[in-house]
Design a protein around this motif. Structure first.
Motif, PDB file in Angstrom:
ATOM      1  N   ILE A  28       0.838  -1.197   0.000  1.00 57.89           N
ATOM      2  CA  ILE A  28       0.000   0.000   0.000  1.00 57.89           C
ATOM      3  C   ILE A  28       0.872   1.246   0.000  1.00 57.89           C
ATOM      4  CG2 ILE A  28      -1.701   1.303   1.342  1.00 57.89           C
ATOM      5  CD1 ILE A  28      -2.822  -1.354   2.325  1.00 57.89           C
ATOM      6  N   SER A  29       1.963   1.209   0.785  1.00 48.42           N
ATOM      7  CA  SER A  29       2.888   2.342   0.790  1.00 48.42           C
ATOM      8  C   SER A  29       3.560   2.507  -0.562  1.00 48.42           C
ATOM      9  CB  SER A  29       3.944   2.156   1.884  1.00 48.42           C
ATOM     10  OG  SER A  29       4.816   1.075   1.594  1.00 48.42           O
ATOM     11  N   MET A  30       3.784   1.396  -1.278  1.00 49.05           N
ATOM     12  CA  MET A  30       4.369   1.475  -2.613  1.00 49.05           C
ATOM     13  C   MET A  30       3.464   2.280  -3.544  1.00 49.05           C
ATOM     14  SD  MET A  30       5.015  -1.570  -5.388  1.00 49.05           S
ATOM     15  CE  MET A  30       3.236  -1.571  -5.732  1.00 49.05           C
ATOM     16  N   VAL A  31       2.156   2.070  -3.437  1.00 49.97           N
ATOM     17  CA  VAL A  31       1.214   2.822  -4.257  1.00 49.97           C
ATOM     18  C   VAL A  31       1.340   4.318  -3.960  1.00 49.97           C
ATOM     19  CG1 VAL A  31      -1.218   3.209  -4.788  1.00 49.97           C
ATOM     20  CG2 VAL A  31      -0.374   0.880  -4.418  1.00 49.97           C
ATOM     21  N   GLY A  32       1.453   4.649  -2.665  1.00 52.21           N
ATOM     22  CA  GLY A  32       1.624   6.041  -2.285  1.00 52.21           C
ATOM     23  C   GLY A  32       2.916   6.634  -2.842  1.00 52.21           C
ATOM     24  N   VAL A  33       3.993   5.857  -2.781  1.00 51.27           N
ATOM     25  CA  VAL A  33       5.276   6.304  -3.323  1.00 51.27           C
ATOM     26  C   VAL A  33       5.171   6.551  -4.826  1.00 51.27           C
ATOM     27  CG1 VAL A  33       7.639   5.544  -3.825  1.00 51.27           C
ATOM     28  CG2 VAL A  33       6.701   5.253  -1.534  1.00 51.27           C
ATOM     29  N   HIS A  34       4.474   5.665  -5.528  1.00 51.04           N
ATOM     30  CA  HIS A  34       4.323   5.828  -6.970  1.00 51.04           C
ATOM     31  C   HIS A  34       3.483   7.057  -7.313  1.00 51.04           C
ATOM     32  CE1 HIS A  34       5.330   1.363  -8.018  1.00 51.04           C
ATOM     33  NE2 HIS A  34       6.393   2.115  -7.821  1.00 51.04           N
ATOM     34  N   VAL A  69      11.297   5.212 -10.750  1.00 52.32           N
ATOM     35  CA  VAL A  69      12.168   4.087 -10.409  1.00 52.32           C
ATOM     36  C   VAL A  69      13.042   4.428  -9.215  1.00 52.32           C
ATOM     37  CG1 VAL A  69      14.084   2.664 -11.217  1.00 52.32           C
ATOM     38  CG2 VAL A  69      12.153   3.127 -12.737  1.00 52.32           C
ATOM     39  N   ILE A  70      13.565   5.654  -9.166  1.00 60.77           N
ATOM     40  CA  ILE A  70      14.412   6.060  -8.034  1.00 60.77           C
ATOM     41  C   ILE A  70      13.614   6.052  -6.734  1.00 60.77           C
ATOM     42  CG2 ILE A  70      15.673   8.010  -7.043  1.00 60.77           C
ATOM     43  CD1 ILE A  70      16.537   8.731  -9.898  1.00 60.77           C
ATOM     44  N   PHE A  71      12.411   6.597  -6.767  1.00 64.35           N
ATOM     45  CA  PHE A  71      11.557   6.574  -5.576  1.00 64.35           C
ATOM     46  C   PHE A  71      11.267   5.137  -5.151  1.00 64.35           C
ATOM     47  CE2 PHE A  71       9.562  10.686  -4.260  1.00 64.35           C
ATOM     48  CZ  PHE A  71      10.395  11.521  -4.996  1.00 64.35           C
ATOM     49  N   THR A  72      11.052   4.265  -6.128  1.00 62.53           N
ATOM     50  CA  THR A  72      10.767   2.865  -5.808  1.00 62.53           C
ATOM     51  C   THR A  72      11.989   2.177  -5.223  1.00 62.53           C
ATOM     52  OG1 THR A  72       9.246   2.851  -7.702  1.00 62.53           O
ATOM     53  CG2 THR A  72       9.756   0.732  -6.707  1.00 62.53           C
ATOM     54  N   MET A  73      13.185   2.531  -5.681  1.00 62.81           N
ATOM     55  CA  MET A  73      14.401   1.963  -5.104  1.00 62.81           C
ATOM     56  C   MET A  73      14.556   2.379  -3.642  1.00 62.81           C
ATOM     57  SD  MET A  73      17.309   1.924  -8.111  1.00 62.81           S
ATOM     58  CE  MET A  73      17.251   3.667  -8.490  1.00 62.81           C
ATOM     59  N   VAL A  74      14.218   3.634  -3.337  1.00 67.33           N
ATOM     60  CA  VAL A  74      14.249   4.091  -1.947  1.00 67.33           C
ATOM     61  C   VAL A  74      13.237   3.308  -1.115  1.00 67.33           C
ATOM     62  CG1 VAL A  74      13.855   6.056  -0.415  1.00 67.33           C
ATOM     63  CG2 VAL A  74      15.059   6.390  -2.580  1.00 67.33           C
ATOM     64  N   TRP A  75      12.055   3.087  -1.683  1.00 69.10           N
ATOM     65  CA  TRP A  75      11.010   2.318  -0.985  1.00 69.10           C
ATOM     66  C   TRP A  75      11.467   0.895  -0.680  1.00 69.10           C
ATOM     67  CZ3 TRP A  75       8.680  -1.923  -3.491  1.00 69.10           C
ATOM     68  CH2 TRP A  75       7.675  -2.555  -2.762  1.00 69.10           C
ATOM     69  N   ILE A  76      12.034   0.202  -1.647  1.00 70.32           N
ATOM     70  CA  ILE A  76      12.444  -1.185  -1.414  1.00 70.32           C
ATOM     71  C   ILE A  76      13.649  -1.247  -0.482  1.00 70.32           C
ATOM     72  CG2 ILE A  76      14.024  -1.414  -3.372  1.00 70.32           C
ATOM     73  CD1 ILE A  76      11.452  -4.029  -2.162  1.00 70.32           C
ATOM     74  N   PHE A  77      14.507  -0.233  -0.526  1.00 73.36           N
ATOM     75  CA  PHE A  77      15.642  -0.169   0.395  1.00 73.36           C
ATOM     76  C   PHE A  77      15.146  -0.060   1.837  1.00 73.36           C
ATOM     77  CE2 PHE A  77      18.727   2.351   2.833  1.00 73.36           C
ATOM     78  CZ  PHE A  77      19.872   1.581   2.686  1.00 73.36           C
ATOM     79  N   ILE A  78      14.183   0.831   2.072  1.00 72.25           N
ATOM     80  CA  ILE A  78      13.615   0.995   3.414  1.00 72.25           C
ATOM     81  C   ILE A  78      12.881  -0.270   3.839  1.00 72.25           C
ATOM     82  CG2 ILE A  78      11.940   2.299   4.781  1.00 72.25           C
ATOM     83  CD1 ILE A  78      12.635   4.742   3.081  1.00 72.25           C
ATOM     84  N   THR A  79      12.188  -0.909   2.891  1.00 71.86           N
ATOM     85  CA  THR A  79      11.500  -2.168   3.202  1.00 71.86           C
ATOM     86  C   THR A  79      12.499  -3.224   3.646  1.00 71.86           C
ATOM     87  OG1 THR A  79       9.755  -1.683   1.589  1.00 71.86           O
ATOM     88  CG2 THR A  79      10.009  -3.977   2.266  1.00 71.86           C
ATOM     89  N   GLY A  80      13.649  -3.289   2.967  1.00 69.76           N
ATOM     90  CA  GLY A  80      14.686  -4.234   3.358  1.00 69.76           C
ATOM     91  C   GLY A  80      15.185  -3.992   4.770  1.00 69.76           C
ATOM     92  N   ILE A  81      15.249  -2.723   5.172  1.00 63.33           N
ATOM     93  CA  ILE A  81      15.667  -2.397   6.537  1.00 63.33           C
ATOM     94  C   ILE A  81      14.584  -2.779   7.538  1.00 63.33           C
ATOM     95  CG2 ILE A  81      16.239  -0.497   8.101  1.00 63.33           C
ATOM     96  CD1 ILE A  81      17.561   0.924   5.769  1.00 63.33           C
ATOM     97  N   LEU A  82      13.330  -2.422   7.232  1.00 67.80           N
ATOM     98  CA  LEU A  82      12.232  -2.650   8.171  1.00 67.80           C
ATOM     99  C   LEU A  82      12.020  -4.128   8.484  1.00 67.80           C
ATOM    100  CD1 LEU A  82       9.577  -0.060   6.916  1.00 67.80           C
ATOM    101  CD2 LEU A  82      11.076   0.102   8.909  1.00 67.80           C
ATOM    102  N   ILE A  83      12.286  -4.996   7.516  1.00 67.26           N
ATOM    103  CA  ILE A  83      12.018  -6.414   7.722  1.00 67.26           C
ATOM    104  C   ILE A  83      13.041  -7.052   8.663  1.00 67.26           C
ATOM    105  CG2 ILE A  83      13.396  -7.454   5.872  1.00 67.26           C
ATOM    106  CD1 ILE A  83      10.936  -9.117   5.152  1.00 67.26           C
ATOM    107  N   ALA A 115      10.012  -7.616  -7.509  1.00 64.12           N
ATOM    108  CA  ALA A 115       9.379  -7.892  -8.798  1.00 64.12           C
ATOM    109  C   ALA A 115       8.125  -7.036  -8.986  1.00 64.12           C
ATOM    110  CB  ALA A 115       9.032  -9.380  -8.897  1.00 64.12           C
ATOM    111  N   ILE A 116       7.309  -6.947  -7.941  1.00 60.32           N
ATOM    112  CA  ILE A 116       6.085  -6.150  -8.033  1.00 60.32           C
ATOM    113  C   ILE A 116       6.427  -4.668  -8.163  1.00 60.32           C
ATOM    114  CG2 ILE A 116       4.006  -5.436  -6.785  1.00 60.32           C
ATOM    115  CD1 ILE A 116       3.935  -8.243  -5.545  1.00 60.32           C
ATOM    116  N   GLY A 117       7.352  -4.197  -7.331  1.00 56.43           N
ATOM    117  CA  GLY A 117       7.717  -2.786  -7.355  1.00 56.43           C
ATOM    118  C   GLY A 117       8.371  -2.374  -8.657  1.00 56.43           C
ATOM    119  N   GLY A 118       9.284  -3.201  -9.181  1.00 51.60           N
ATOM    120  CA  GLY A 118       9.959  -2.865 -10.427  1.00 51.60           C
ATOM    121  C   GLY A 118       9.014  -2.828 -11.604  1.00 51.60           C
TER     122      GLY A 118
END
Length: 249
Positions: A28-34, A69-83, A115-118
Protein backbone atom coordinates in the motif's frame (compact mmCIF):
# COMPACT_ATOMS: atom_id res chain seq x y z
CA UNK A 1 5.19 -33.34 20.86
CA UNK A 2 4.13 -33.43 17.23
CA UNK A 3 4.90 -36.59 15.29
CA UNK A 4 4.94 -34.63 12.05
CA UNK A 5 8.38 -33.40 11.11
CA UNK A 6 8.25 -30.33 8.89
CA UNK A 7 10.90 -29.84 6.26
CA UNK A 8 12.81 -26.59 5.81
CA UNK A 9 10.90 -25.84 2.62
CA UNK A 10 7.54 -26.21 4.41
CA UNK A 11 8.61 -23.85 7.18
CA UNK A 12 9.94 -21.29 4.72
CA UNK A 13 6.73 -21.52 2.70
CA UNK A 14 4.56 -20.88 5.77
CA UNK A 15 6.72 -17.98 6.92
CA UNK A 16 6.70 -16.49 3.43
CA UNK A 17 2.91 -16.71 3.20
CA UNK A 18 2.63 -15.13 6.64
CA UNK A 19 4.90 -12.25 5.64
CA UNK A 20 2.95 -11.62 2.44
CA UNK A 21 -0.20 -11.17 4.54
CA UNK A 22 1.44 -9.34 7.42
CA UNK A 23 3.28 -6.83 5.22
CA UNK A 24 0.36 -5.89 3.01
CA UNK A 25 0.91 -2.32 4.18
CA UNK A 26 4.28 -2.35 2.40
CA UNK A 27 2.55 -2.65 -0.95
CA UNK A 28 0.00 0.00 0.00
CA UNK A 29 2.89 2.34 0.79
CA UNK A 30 4.37 1.48 -2.61
CA UNK A 31 1.21 2.82 -4.26
CA UNK A 32 1.62 6.04 -2.28
CA UNK A 33 5.28 6.30 -3.32
CA UNK A 34 4.32 5.83 -6.97
CA UNK A 35 1.65 8.51 -6.78
CA UNK A 36 4.08 10.98 -5.21
CA UNK A 37 6.81 10.20 -7.74
CA UNK A 38 4.23 10.51 -10.54
CA UNK A 39 3.44 14.03 -9.40
CA UNK A 40 7.14 14.91 -9.34
CA UNK A 41 7.52 13.51 -12.85
CA UNK A 42 4.74 15.59 -14.41
CA UNK A 43 7.17 18.46 -14.94
CA UNK A 44 9.46 16.26 -17.04
CA UNK A 45 13.05 15.27 -16.42
CA UNK A 46 14.49 17.87 -18.82
CA UNK A 47 13.50 20.21 -21.61
CA UNK A 48 15.02 22.17 -24.45
CA UNK A 49 13.84 24.60 -27.10
CA UNK A 50 14.75 26.51 -30.18
CA UNK A 51 13.27 29.24 -32.33
CA UNK A 52 13.86 30.72 -35.77
CA UNK A 53 13.68 34.17 -37.28
CA UNK A 54 10.44 33.19 -39.01
CA UNK A 55 8.67 33.00 -35.68
CA UNK A 56 8.65 29.21 -35.38
CA UNK A 57 9.58 27.89 -31.96
CA UNK A 58 9.98 24.31 -30.81
CA UNK A 59 9.95 23.21 -27.20
CA UNK A 60 10.99 19.65 -26.39
CA UNK A 61 10.20 18.07 -23.02
CA UNK A 62 11.49 14.69 -21.93
CA UNK A 63 9.39 12.41 -19.73
CA UNK A 64 10.59 9.12 -18.32
CA UNK A 65 10.09 6.75 -15.41
CA UNK A 66 13.51 7.61 -13.93
CA UNK A 67 12.12 9.51 -10.94
CA UNK A 68 9.52 6.82 -10.34
CA UNK A 69 12.17 4.09 -10.41
CA UNK A 70 14.41 6.06 -8.03
CA UNK A 71 11.56 6.57 -5.58
CA UNK A 72 10.77 2.86 -5.81
CA UNK A 73 14.40 1.96 -5.10
CA UNK A 74 14.25 4.09 -1.95
CA UNK A 75 11.01 2.32 -0.98
CA UNK A 76 12.44 -1.18 -1.41
CA UNK A 77 15.64 -0.17 0.40
CA UNK A 78 13.62 0.99 3.41
CA UNK A 79 11.50 -2.17 3.20
CA UNK A 80 14.69 -4.23 3.36
CA UNK A 81 15.67 -2.40 6.54
CA UNK A 82 12.23 -2.65 8.17
CA UNK A 83 12.02 -6.41 7.72
CA UNK A 84 15.09 -6.84 9.95
CA UNK A 85 13.64 -5.02 12.97
CA UNK A 86 13.30 -6.84 16.27
CA UNK A 87 9.50 -6.86 16.26
CA UNK A 88 9.45 -8.50 12.84
CA UNK A 89 12.06 -11.06 13.86
CA UNK A 90 10.04 -11.93 16.95
CA UNK A 91 7.02 -12.66 14.76
CA UNK A 92 8.96 -15.62 13.37
CA UNK A 93 8.85 -17.26 16.79
CA UNK A 94 5.19 -18.06 16.17
CA UNK A 95 6.58 -20.77 13.85
CA UNK A 96 8.79 -23.74 14.53
CA UNK A 97 11.63 -22.05 12.73
CA UNK A 98 15.29 -21.13 12.84
CA UNK A 99 17.30 -18.21 11.53
CA UNK A 100 17.95 -19.92 8.23
CA UNK A 101 14.26 -20.36 7.47
CA UNK A 102 13.52 -16.79 8.63
CA UNK A 103 16.22 -15.37 6.39
CA UNK A 104 15.09 -17.43 3.41
CA UNK A 105 11.49 -16.30 3.91
CA UNK A 106 12.65 -12.69 4.16
CA UNK A 107 14.67 -13.02 0.96
CA UNK A 108 11.69 -14.53 -0.87
CA UNK A 109 9.46 -11.72 0.36
CA UNK A 110 11.96 -9.08 -0.76
CA UNK A 111 12.32 -10.75 -4.16
CA UNK A 112 8.54 -10.72 -4.56
CA UNK A 113 8.32 -7.08 -3.48
CA UNK A 114 11.15 -6.22 -5.88
CA UNK A 115 9.38 -7.89 -8.80
CA UNK A 116 6.08 -6.15 -8.03
CA UNK A 117 7.72 -2.79 -7.35
CA UNK A 118 9.96 -2.87 -10.43
CA UNK A 119 7.19 -3.88 -12.82
CA UNK A 120 4.78 -1.36 -11.31
CA UNK A 121 7.34 1.45 -11.60
CA UNK A 122 7.72 0.88 -15.34
CA UNK A 123 3.95 0.70 -15.82
CA UNK A 124 3.48 3.94 -13.87
CA UNK A 125 6.02 5.44 -16.26
CA UNK A 126 3.69 4.64 -19.15
CA UNK A 127 0.79 6.06 -17.17
CA UNK A 128 2.82 9.26 -16.86
CA UNK A 129 3.10 9.51 -20.65
CA UNK A 130 -0.63 8.97 -21.05
CA UNK A 131 -1.46 11.69 -18.51
CA UNK A 132 0.96 14.16 -20.09
CA UNK A 133 -0.36 13.40 -23.59
CA UNK A 134 -3.93 14.30 -22.59
CA UNK A 135 -3.19 17.19 -20.23
CA UNK A 136 -0.36 18.99 -22.01
CA UNK A 137 -0.39 20.78 -25.34
CA UNK A 138 1.55 18.19 -27.33
CA UNK A 139 1.69 18.13 -31.11
CA UNK A 140 4.05 15.17 -31.43
CA UNK A 141 5.26 12.47 -29.07
CA UNK A 142 7.46 9.44 -29.30
CA UNK A 143 8.37 6.59 -27.03
CA UNK A 144 8.21 2.85 -26.52
CA UNK A 145 5.10 0.97 -25.49
CA UNK A 146 4.19 -2.62 -24.79
CA UNK A 147 2.39 -2.99 -28.10
CA UNK A 148 4.80 -0.88 -30.17
CA UNK A 149 8.09 -2.17 -28.79
CA UNK A 150 7.54 -5.23 -26.55
CA UNK A 151 11.26 -6.09 -26.41
CA UNK A 152 12.18 -2.66 -25.02
CA UNK A 153 9.29 -2.84 -22.58
CA UNK A 154 10.37 -6.19 -21.13
CA UNK A 155 14.01 -5.03 -20.98
CA UNK A 156 12.88 -2.01 -18.97
CA UNK A 157 10.84 -4.18 -16.60
CA UNK A 158 13.70 -6.66 -16.16
CA UNK A 159 16.23 -3.91 -15.48
CA UNK A 160 13.90 -2.23 -12.98
CA UNK A 161 13.34 -5.50 -11.12
CA UNK A 162 17.09 -6.14 -10.97
CA UNK A 163 17.63 -2.66 -9.51
CA UNK A 164 14.96 -3.37 -6.88
CA UNK A 165 16.58 -6.68 -5.92
CA UNK A 166 19.95 -4.97 -5.57
CA UNK A 167 18.62 -2.21 -3.34
CA UNK A 168 16.45 -4.62 -1.35
CA UNK A 169 19.50 -6.76 -0.55
CA UNK A 170 21.49 -3.65 0.36
CA UNK A 171 18.71 -2.49 2.65
CA UNK A 172 18.50 -5.93 4.24
CA UNK A 173 22.26 -5.91 4.88
CA UNK A 174 22.06 -2.38 6.31
CA UNK A 175 19.25 -3.42 8.63
CA UNK A 176 21.17 -6.44 9.87
CA UNK A 177 24.26 -4.32 10.55
CA UNK A 178 22.14 -1.93 12.61
CA UNK A 179 20.55 -4.81 14.52
CA UNK A 180 23.98 -6.19 15.45
CA UNK A 181 24.99 -2.87 17.01
CA UNK A 182 22.75 0.20 17.35
CA UNK A 183 25.74 2.51 17.04
CA UNK A 184 25.60 1.91 13.28
CA UNK A 185 22.34 3.90 13.18
CA UNK A 186 24.55 6.99 13.41
CA UNK A 187 27.80 5.54 12.08
CA UNK A 188 26.54 4.23 8.72
CA UNK A 189 25.08 7.55 7.48
CA UNK A 190 28.28 9.31 8.52
CA UNK A 191 30.42 6.73 6.74
CA UNK A 192 28.28 6.91 3.62
CA UNK A 193 28.34 10.72 3.55
CA UNK A 194 32.10 10.75 4.13
CA UNK A 195 32.69 8.21 1.39
CA UNK A 196 30.47 10.14 -1.02
CA UNK A 197 32.34 13.37 -0.29
CA UNK A 198 35.67 11.58 -0.74
CA UNK A 199 34.60 10.21 -4.11
CA UNK A 200 33.17 13.51 -5.26
CA UNK A 201 36.20 15.58 -4.28
CA UNK A 202 39.29 13.40 -4.14
CA UNK A 203 38.57 10.50 -6.46
CA UNK A 204 36.13 11.38 -9.21
CA UNK A 205 37.44 8.60 -11.45
CA UNK A 206 36.61 5.95 -8.83
CA UNK A 207 33.14 7.44 -8.37
CA UNK A 208 32.56 7.32 -12.13
CA UNK A 209 33.85 3.74 -12.28
CA UNK A 210 31.45 2.64 -9.51
CA UNK A 211 28.54 4.45 -11.16
CA UNK A 212 29.30 3.00 -14.58
CA UNK A 213 29.71 -0.49 -13.12
CA UNK A 214 26.22 -0.45 -11.63
CA UNK A 215 24.14 2.05 -13.58
CA UNK A 216 25.75 2.40 -17.02
CA UNK A 217 25.99 -1.20 -18.18
CA UNK A 218 24.74 -1.44 -21.75
CA UNK A 219 24.33 -5.22 -21.78
CA UNK A 220 21.28 -6.49 -19.92
CA UNK A 221 22.90 -9.90 -19.44
CA UNK A 222 26.05 -8.45 -17.88
CA UNK A 223 23.99 -6.12 -15.72
CA UNK A 224 21.87 -9.06 -14.55
CA UNK A 225 25.02 -10.99 -13.58
CA UNK A 226 26.43 -7.99 -11.70
CA UNK A 227 23.18 -7.22 -9.90
CA UNK A 228 22.45 -10.81 -8.92
CA UNK A 229 26.01 -11.51 -7.76
CA UNK A 230 26.08 -8.34 -5.63
CA UNK A 231 22.61 -9.10 -4.26
CA UNK A 232 23.65 -12.66 -3.38
CA UNK A 233 26.70 -11.33 -1.54
CA UNK A 234 24.59 -8.80 0.36
CA UNK A 235 22.04 -11.44 1.34
CA UNK A 236 24.81 -13.87 2.36
CA UNK A 237 26.40 -11.17 4.49
CA UNK A 238 23.04 -10.48 6.12
CA UNK A 239 22.58 -14.15 6.98
CA UNK A 240 26.08 -14.29 8.45
CA UNK A 241 25.38 -11.26 10.65
CA UNK A 242 22.02 -12.65 11.77
CA UNK A 243 23.80 -15.67 13.23
CA UNK A 244 25.78 -13.32 15.47
CA UNK A 245 22.72 -11.73 17.03
CA UNK A 246 21.50 -12.79 20.42
CA UNK A 247 18.61 -15.21 20.72
CA UNK A 248 15.27 -14.08 22.10
CA UNK A 249 15.03 -14.24 25.90
Amino acid sequence: MSLTEMSLSDVVKRQYEFKMRAFLGVFISMVGVHLISLLFSLGGVSSSGTSSSTGISIDVSYYSADIIVIFTMVWIFITGILITTKSVRYDDFTFVANRLSSNLANVLFLLTASAIGGAAAVLVGFLLKVIVFFLADIQYSTGNSLMGAPAEFFIAVTAAILYMILFASLGYLTGMIVQVNKIFVFLLPALFAGFAVYLGISNVKLAKAIFDFIFAESSLLLFAVKALVLSALFFAGSMFLSNRMEVRK
